[in-house]
Design an enzyme around this catalytic site. Structure first.
Site, PDB file in Angstrom:
ATOM      1  N   TYR A 147       0.745  -1.273  -0.151  1.00 30.28           N
ATOM      2  CA  TYR A 147       0.030  -0.176  -0.220  1.00 30.28           C
ATOM      3  C   TYR A 147       1.171   0.975  -0.036  1.00 30.28           C
ATOM      4  O   TYR A 147       0.958   1.898   1.075  1.00 30.28           O
ATOM      5  CB  TYR A 147      -0.789   0.087   1.012  1.00 30.28           C
ATOM      6  CG  TYR A 147      -2.145  -1.500   1.378  1.00 30.28           C
ATOM      7  CD1 TYR A 147      -2.744  -1.825   0.522  1.00 30.28           C
ATOM      8  CD2 TYR A 147      -1.385  -1.596   2.994  1.00 30.28           C
ATOM      9  CE1 TYR A 147      -3.482  -2.764   0.674  1.00 30.28           C
ATOM     10  CE2 TYR A 147      -2.117  -3.063   2.804  1.00 30.28           C
ATOM     11  CZ  TYR A 147      -3.250  -3.529   2.077  1.00 30.28           C
ATOM     12  OH  TYR A 147      -3.356  -4.818   2.539  1.00 30.28           O
ATOM     13  N   TRP A 162      -3.757   5.775   2.748  1.00 32.40           N
ATOM     14  CA  TRP A 162      -4.898   5.637   2.562  1.00 32.40           C
ATOM     15  C   TRP A 162      -5.762   6.774   3.531  1.00 32.40           C
ATOM     16  O   TRP A 162      -5.657   6.795   4.631  1.00 32.40           O
ATOM     17  CB  TRP A 162      -5.449   3.906   2.887  1.00 32.40           C
ATOM     18  CG  TRP A 162      -5.782   3.567   2.365  1.00 32.40           C
ATOM     19  CD1 TRP A 162      -6.725   2.542   2.267  1.00 32.40           C
ATOM     20  CD2 TRP A 162      -4.424   2.494   0.967  1.00 32.40           C
ATOM     21  NE1 TRP A 162      -6.221   1.695   0.368  1.00 32.40           N
ATOM     22  CE2 TRP A 162      -5.427   1.953   0.047  1.00 32.40           C
ATOM     23  CE3 TRP A 162      -3.221   3.454   1.050  1.00 32.40           C
ATOM     24  CZ2 TRP A 162      -5.181   1.388  -1.050  1.00 32.40           C
ATOM     25  CZ3 TRP A 162      -2.617   2.746  -0.380  1.00 32.40           C
ATOM     26  CH2 TRP A 162      -3.297   1.573  -0.699  1.00 32.40           C
ATOM     27  N   TYR A 221       0.718  -0.099  -6.916  1.00 32.57           N
ATOM     28  CA  TYR A 221      -1.010  -0.305  -6.820  1.00 32.57           C
ATOM     29  C   TYR A 221      -1.977   0.060  -7.672  1.00 32.57           C
ATOM     30  O   TYR A 221      -1.500   0.896  -8.708  1.00 32.57           O
ATOM     31  CB  TYR A 221      -0.860   0.454  -5.205  1.00 32.57           C
ATOM     32  CG  TYR A 221      -2.096   1.033  -4.746  1.00 32.57           C
ATOM     33  CD1 TYR A 221      -2.297  -0.362  -3.956  1.00 32.57           C
ATOM     34  CD2 TYR A 221      -3.680   0.656  -5.192  1.00 32.57           C
ATOM     35  CE1 TYR A 221      -3.549  -0.661  -3.337  1.00 32.57           C
ATOM     36  CE2 TYR A 221      -4.738   0.753  -4.794  1.00 32.57           C
ATOM     37  CZ  TYR A 221      -4.703  -0.449  -3.967  1.00 32.57           C
ATOM     38  OH  TYR A 221      -5.782  -1.091  -3.163  1.00 32.57           O
ATOM     39  N   GLY A 265     -13.692  -0.862   4.250  1.00 30.24           N
ATOM     40  CA  GLY A 265     -12.884  -1.143   4.496  1.00 30.24           C
ATOM     41  C   GLY A 265     -13.049  -2.760   4.900  1.00 30.24           C
ATOM     42  O   GLY A 265     -10.863  -2.764   5.748  1.00 30.24           O
ATOM     43  N   ASP A 302     -13.005  -5.082   3.028  1.00 29.64           N
ATOM     44  CA  ASP A 302     -13.049  -5.721   1.409  1.00 29.64           C
ATOM     45  C   ASP A 302     -13.801  -6.736   1.208  1.00 29.64           C
ATOM     46  O   ASP A 302     -14.472  -6.559   0.358  1.00 29.64           O
ATOM     47  CB  ASP A 302     -12.247  -5.331   1.178  1.00 29.64           C
ATOM     48  CG  ASP A 302     -11.173  -4.103   1.169  1.00 29.64           C
ATOM     49  OD1 ASP A 302     -11.220  -3.509   1.811  1.00 29.64           O
ATOM     50  OD2 ASP A 302      -9.749  -4.311   0.290  1.00 29.64           O
ATOM     51  N   ARG A 327      -5.549 -12.971  -0.203  1.00 27.17           N
ATOM     52  CA  ARG A 327      -6.289 -12.200  -0.626  1.00 27.17           C
ATOM     53  C   ARG A 327      -7.367 -11.862  -1.273  1.00 27.17           C
ATOM     54  O   ARG A 327      -7.621 -13.432  -0.764  1.00 27.17           O
ATOM     55  CB  ARG A 327      -5.364 -11.361  -1.331  1.00 27.17           C
ATOM     56  CG  ARG A 327      -3.795 -10.979  -0.953  1.00 27.17           C
ATOM     57  CD  ARG A 327      -3.766  -9.231  -0.456  1.00 27.17           C
ATOM     58  NE  ARG A 327      -4.759  -8.782  -1.268  1.00 27.17           N
ATOM     59  CZ  ARG A 327      -4.686  -7.200  -1.287  1.00 27.17           C
ATOM     60  NH1 ARG A 327      -4.278  -6.709   0.327  1.00 27.17           N
ATOM     61  NH2 ARG A 327      -5.261  -6.917  -1.642  1.00 27.17           N
ATOM     62  N   TRP A 361     -10.311 -10.538   5.446  1.00 26.33           N
ATOM     63  CA  TRP A 361     -11.083  -9.377   6.360  1.00 26.33           C
ATOM     64  C   TRP A 361     -12.394 -11.300   6.680  1.00 26.33           C
ATOM     65  O   TRP A 361     -13.340 -11.179   6.706  1.00 26.33           O
ATOM     66  CB  TRP A 361     -11.939  -8.873   5.656  1.00 26.33           C
ATOM     67  CG  TRP A 361     -11.197  -7.554   6.021  1.00 26.33           C
ATOM     68  CD1 TRP A 361     -10.790  -6.830   4.823  1.00 26.33           C
ATOM     69  CD2 TRP A 361     -10.918  -6.491   7.154  1.00 26.33           C
ATOM     70  NE1 TRP A 361      -9.801  -5.445   5.824  1.00 26.33           N
ATOM     71  CE2 TRP A 361      -9.895  -5.699   6.349  1.00 26.33           C
ATOM     72  CE3 TRP A 361     -11.434  -6.536   7.995  1.00 26.33           C
ATOM     73  CZ2 TRP A 361      -9.395  -4.588   7.929  1.00 26.33           C
ATOM     74  CZ3 TRP A 361     -10.849  -5.893   9.091  1.00 26.33           C
ATOM     75  CH2 TRP A 361      -9.497  -5.027   8.905  1.00 26.33           C
ATOM     76  N   GLU A 384      -0.436  -7.125   8.889  1.00 29.00           N
ATOM     77  CA  GLU A 384      -1.407  -6.353   8.441  1.00 29.00           C
ATOM     78  C   GLU A 384      -2.152  -6.841   9.971  1.00 29.00           C
ATOM     79  O   GLU A 384      -3.533  -6.661   9.836  1.00 29.00           O
ATOM     80  CB  GLU A 384      -1.502  -6.595   7.428  1.00 29.00           C
ATOM     81  CG  GLU A 384      -3.315  -6.071   6.995  1.00 29.00           C
ATOM     82  CD  GLU A 384      -3.510  -6.212   5.197  1.00 29.00           C
ATOM     83  OE1 GLU A 384      -1.846  -6.570   4.206  1.00 29.00           O
ATOM     84  OE2 GLU A 384      -4.053  -5.809   4.832  1.00 29.00           O
TER      85      GLU A 384
HETATM   86  C1  2M8 Z   1      -7.107  -2.496   2.361  1.00 32.16           C
HETATM   87  O1  2M8 Z   1      -7.881  -2.134   1.134  1.00 32.16           O
HETATM   88  C2  2M8 Z   1      -7.381  -1.824  -0.005  1.00 32.16           C
HETATM   89  C3  2M8 Z   1      -8.416  -0.795  -0.667  1.00 32.16           C
HETATM   90  O2  2M8 Z   1      -9.045  -0.293  -0.513  1.00 32.16           O
HETATM   91  C4  2M8 Z   1      -6.707  -2.802  -0.797  1.00 32.16           C
HETATM   92  O3  2M8 Z   1      -7.036  -4.473  -0.319  1.00 32.16           O
HETATM   93  O4  2M8 Z   1      -6.124  -2.666  -1.805  1.00 32.16           O
HETATM   94  C5  2M8 Z   1      -8.692  -2.653   3.222  1.00 32.16           C
HETATM   95  O5  2M8 Z   1      -7.814  -3.386   4.347  1.00 32.16           O
HETATM   96  C6  2M8 Z   1      -8.443  -1.628   4.258  1.00 32.16           C
HETATM   97  O6  2M8 Z   1      -9.288  -1.462   5.224  1.00 32.16           O
HETATM   98  C7  2M8 Z   1      -7.005  -0.810   3.669  1.00 32.16           C
HETATM   99  O7  2M8 Z   1      -7.626   0.717   4.336  1.00 32.16           O
HETATM  100  C8  2M8 Z   1      -6.254  -1.060   3.277  1.00 32.16           C
HETATM  101  C9  2M8 Z   1      -5.020  -0.272   3.296  1.00 32.16           C
HETATM  102  O8  2M8 Z   1      -4.851  -0.972   4.160  1.00 32.16           O
HETATM  103  O9  2M8 Z   1      -6.237  -1.835   2.813  1.00 32.16           O
END
Ligand code: 2M8
Length: 434
Positions: free
Chosen positions: A30, A34, A82, A166, A168, A200, A352, A395
């Site tokens: 990431y 965010w 990304y 959040g 997903d 994932r 999740w 994470e």
């Molecule tokens: C995850 O979400 C992002 C998209 O927003 C992704 O999977 O690419 C989720 O866990 C989200 O809650 C979190 O804010 C983000 C960055 O940690 O990752």
């Protein structure tokens, strides 16, 4: 690890992810800013370097839209790796020209984080001046949801993409994945090149995600008619609890800086009544989410149903009973699994759909604390810190073994661990300014 070493390691995670004005959630997975990650990060920074916490919030607000919406992602210029990148969002309606963002939001943790960060500033005049400076944009970000994301006369807020929730790939959203939506354009995933695909979302989840991205980029889902007609529109029990808590915290700030409440008491009461009437499920003893297109609750029990504890939407007795029931249904799990093992779709290692997450535990623990359920709050905080101490600042954590999974050096795991160590739950009351 003794606290000093643990705190040093947590700080190192924030510094690793520090991009100057904002903190990325994890190094390669990431690489941008965010929304709710930054709100949690600001709480961690407030203990280490208070002005840096302020910069985190300023950077997040820099991506705000003219509608008040605070985007899910604020893209960093020139950073690749990304997907979806900013090219999927060609027309961001940003307040500050040049900002590149996604076109949806995320759970509004920011107002509550701003309240906490302010309380961690010992100089009252500095604290109040900062609150006064950020009050309006933060209020706009919260009220965006009431102004643009409600439908059918309900005050509850609709989430229009699983990414907005959040959480997903929560089993709660499987009903939408099963509809088989696919985007028109082809897309490439970047996530599975960085971390194990077994942790994932699946391809079918991503098909839905990109389909909705295309739709939302073309026609923003704003206003009652658009919300009611959206292919994905849900009242997420966690998101709405976070909204309510944010409104309460913003009103606390307003009172302390001599402003009118952001949300009037009568509106809060109406919201609370609607939350209970629409989302409570007596048979499950938990709150559930609601699908606007199906006009019914979504039959899946997950950690989102405990969000009301953070929100302050239940009293101590109800919170105690909800958690009791939740824990009984997840015997053999590390607390709190993000989905219940007796439900279809549970996967102890997949994102999740089962693993335990520090931010969820933190919200529930702080909510329990505020309700005076200190023993429960202490146990949950200790379990959370135990997961991180044993596995590192990952994470998420395997629902049964507690093994660390997903991205390493994860910002909110470190930031919220710092908060739990530096402000143990038993010290309730200390956060109330004189
Ligand atoms: C995850 O979400 C992002 C998209 O927003 C992704 O999977 O690419 C989720 O866990 C989200 O809650 C979190 O804010 C983000 C960055 O940690 O990752």
């Amino acid at each position: 690890m003794p606290d000093a070493g643990f705190l040093t390691a947590a700080e190192a995670v924030l510094r690793t992810n520090d991009l100057g004005d904002c903190t990325r959630p994890s190094p390669r997975l990431y690489p941008h800013q965010w929304n709710w990650d930054s709100a949690f990060a600001a709480i961690g920074w407030a203990y280490l370097d208070w002005p840096r916490a302020v910069r985190e919030v300023d950077a997040l607000l820099a991506g705000q839209w003219v509608t008040g919406m605070l985007p899910q992602i604020r893209y960093r210029p020139g950073v690749e790796g990304y997907s979806p990148g900013p090219e999927w969002w060609p027309h961001p309606r940003v307040r500050h020209p040049g900002e590149r963002t996604s076109g949806m939001s995320q759970p509004p943790v920011l107002p509550s984080a701003v309240y906490t960060v302010g309380l961690l500033q010992p100089d009252e005049s500095v604290r109040r001046a900062w609150w006064a400076r950020v009050y309006e944009p933060v209020r706009d970000a919260l009220l965006y949801f009431s102004r643009h994301r409600t439908a059918g006369g309900s005050p509850l807020v609709a989430v229009i993409h699983p990414w907005e929730s959040g959480l997903d790939n929560s089993p709660r959203w499987d009903f939408a994945v099963r509809k088989g939506f696919r985007p028109e354009r082809s897309y490439t995933r970047a996530d599975t090149a960085v971390v194990d695909a077994a942790g994932r979302p699946r391809r079918a989840d991503y098909d839905l995600y990109f389909y909705l991205v295309e739709r939302i980029a073309a026609f923003p889902v704003e206003g009652a008619d658009a919300v009611a007609a959206a292919p994905f529109a849900v009242y997420d029990a966690l998101f709405n609890a976070i909204w309510y808590r944010a409104a309460v915290d913003l009103n606390r700030i307003a009172r302390l800086i001599g402003r009118e409440p952001a949300v009037a008491d009568a509106e809060l009461r109406t919201f609370r009544d609607a939350y209970h009437a629409t989302l409570w499920n007596e048979a499950a003893g938990l709150f559930r989410d609601y699908d606007l297109s199906g006009g019914a609750q979504i039959p899946a029990d997950t950690c989102a149903g405990l969000g009301a504890i953070w929100g302050g939407l239940v009293d101590a007795r109800r919170a105690d009973a909800m958690l009791d029931r939740y824990e009984k249904r997840c015997a053999g799990c590390r607390m709190l699994p993000s989905a219940l093992p007796d439900e279809p779709g549970f996967d102890p290692a997949r994102y999740w759909r089962g693993p335990a997450w520090v931010n969820i535990n933190w919200m529930v623990a702080r909510g329990l604390e505020a309700l005076g359920l200190r023993e429960r709050a202490t146990v949950l905080a200790a379990e959370t810190l135990a997961l991180v101490r044993a596995g590192g600042f990952f994470e998420f954590f395997h629902a049964q073994t507690g093994a660390p999974l997903g991205g390493p050096d994860f910002t909110w795991s470190a930031a919220l661990a710092i908060d739990l160590v530096r402000r143990p739950v038993s010290f309730i009351g200390r956060d109330t300014p004189a």
